[in-house]
Design an enzyme around this catalytic site. Sequence first.
Site, PDB file in Angstrom:
ATOM      1  N   ARG B  76       0.825  -1.209   0.000  1.00 19.90           N
ATOM      2  CA  ARG B  76       0.000   0.000   0.000  1.00 19.90           C
ATOM      3  C   ARG B  76       0.863   1.265   0.000  1.00 19.90           C
ATOM      4  NH1 ARG B  76      -5.046  -0.556   1.817  1.00 19.90           N
ATOM      5  NH2 ARG B  76      -4.349  -2.544   2.636  1.00 19.90           N
ATOM      6  N   THR B  77       1.792   1.345   0.914  1.00 19.43           N
ATOM      7  CA  THR B  77       2.641   2.542   1.029  1.00 19.43           C
ATOM      8  C   THR B  77       3.531   2.681  -0.199  1.00 19.43           C
ATOM      9  OG1 THR B  77       2.646   2.282   3.419  1.00 19.43           O
ATOM     10  CG2 THR B  77       4.341   3.699   2.500  1.00 19.43           C
ATOM     11  N   LYS B 105      22.985 -10.891   1.440  1.00 21.68           N
ATOM     12  CA  LYS B 105      24.372 -11.369   1.335  1.00 21.68           C
ATOM     13  C   LYS B 105      25.240 -10.787   2.445  1.00 21.68           C
ATOM     14  CE  LYS B 105      23.894 -11.315  -3.676  1.00 21.68           C
ATOM     15  NZ  LYS B 105      24.185 -10.486  -4.849  1.00 21.68           N
ATOM     16  N   ARG B 126      11.505   1.897   3.480  1.00 24.45           N
ATOM     17  CA  ARG B 126      10.836   1.229   4.598  1.00 24.45           C
ATOM     18  C   ARG B 126      11.799   0.166   5.101  1.00 24.45           C
ATOM     19  NH1 ARG B 126       5.210  -0.942   6.234  1.00 24.45           N
ATOM     20  NH2 ARG B 126       4.784   1.233   5.806  1.00 24.45           N
ATOM     21  N   HIS B 154       6.114   6.496  11.088  1.00 23.94           N
ATOM     22  CA  HIS B 154       5.533   6.346   9.756  1.00 23.94           C
ATOM     23  C   HIS B 154       4.988   7.726   9.362  1.00 23.94           C
ATOM     24  CE1 HIS B 154       3.920   4.657   6.266  1.00 23.94           C
ATOM     25  NE2 HIS B 154       2.942   3.914   6.737  1.00 23.94           N
TER      26      HIS B 154
END
Lengths: 151, 339
Positions: B76-77, B105, B126, B154
């Site tokens: 969504r974001t 890695k 994010r 957020h």
Amino acid sequence: MKKQLLVAAIENGTVIDHIPSEKLFAVVNLLHLDQMTSAVTIGYNLESQELGKKSIIKMADKFFTDEELNQLAVICPNLTLCIIRDYEIAEKRTVTLPDELRGIVRCTNPKCITNNEPMHTHFHTIEGQRLRCHYCNTVISLDDVRLVEKA
Amino acid sequence: MRATIVYPSKKKYLWHAKIIMNLSDMEKRSLVTIADHSREKIEYLIQMAQEFEKHPNRHLLEGKVVATLFFEPSTRTRLSFETAANRLGARVIGFADPKVTSGTKGETLKDTIMMVSNYADIIVMRHYLEGAARYASEIAPVPIVNAGDGANQHPSQTMLDLYTIYQTQGTLDNLDIFLVGDLKYGRTVHSMLNAMYHFNPTFHFIAPEELAMPEMYKQFCRQHGIRYVEHTDFNADVISGADILYMTRVQRERFTDLMEYERVKDRYLLKLDMLSKARPNMKILHPLPRVNEIEYSIDDNPHAYYFEQARNGLYARQALLCDALGITLDEVRKDKSII
């Protein structure tokens, strides 16, 4: 038998007295005493009327900056230091908790970036003798502080 | 009628510039938390979002490359940010699945950020670790926009929430805001407290004891003179005084005692008949996704506003991207590149 000082006087340097014995090795680590080249005398579990058991550190020819010494407030908020010049106490100092601490205290939040990335921790001192992580905002009481382990 | 937002005075701006002078240019343009923003800056960004609501499609970011680095999946974001960038003419690079990155890695976040900074003009990220965006903003030579860092912040969600509140109420000042559901773990409701404290709100916290607003946030309210009332009941009488009813999901996985979850899970469901005493201006918001906490029959009710709220995410994020890239409100207003 005549009472004698267990540790000799120093001509010039810094003396930290009245360290609670359980905090001694944290102070040693914080001041990087293992890397010093001048004489360091450490007294551990000495008799103390005030503390029961106390510890003392005498460092010859070593003088710390305010910034270095104030870091000690994280583990011993009421510590007193003596600056020695020519066998005399030239200055008595108390430590005060700095506004910011970098690379000293470990964040208690396992999901904090500082516990997962090769980087320095960074804390802000806030009201009530507490620290706030600059990165994840976790608040830690001074009683629960754990120091960063040196490599 | 909408209240007029006063453009920040030059004097206030100079003051604001002064306190952030010790930050690097990129650090101050980055958006890590809404708590870094003054009242004036929040109002400024709302005004910019209004411009994008009028005309979302432009060439304003033509020639710019926006990187979206999603070390933790969030469809969504990510779609909202990428739409914001695309509708302004920027090109988007990045990854939506952390499994494809060199992090698997053993690459550090710093190395990834430094590498991507060579390619992109701005990084939207994010991350599952808390504080990751703050750290990235300190090391990156390009601005960072935090699209969520663990349970910490957020800010783009908060910005779209504020924009929606402003849009529906005509002001952000002196509102009665009711927060319902998971107030313990919900970062959107915590950020709301941080952002709204500039605007003299009265909060009502409605939650089961297990998910009540944590003490540190109540302490924040007391320190900043924010009034709050706590409720465990959720009914028509309790919500009759609300301007904003902000619903969140009570999540099963948060409970250690599942019997307790079963007992409280249906106490915080919003049903149509509970709106009988609501103020005419009251709007229901929800960060989405919802499960069953808002009855589906409410979707068509004039109080429901959660889908419009999600759409506002586009305009709010367009404003955040432009601001981080150094484009001013004045430039947006005079923009001739509208499609």
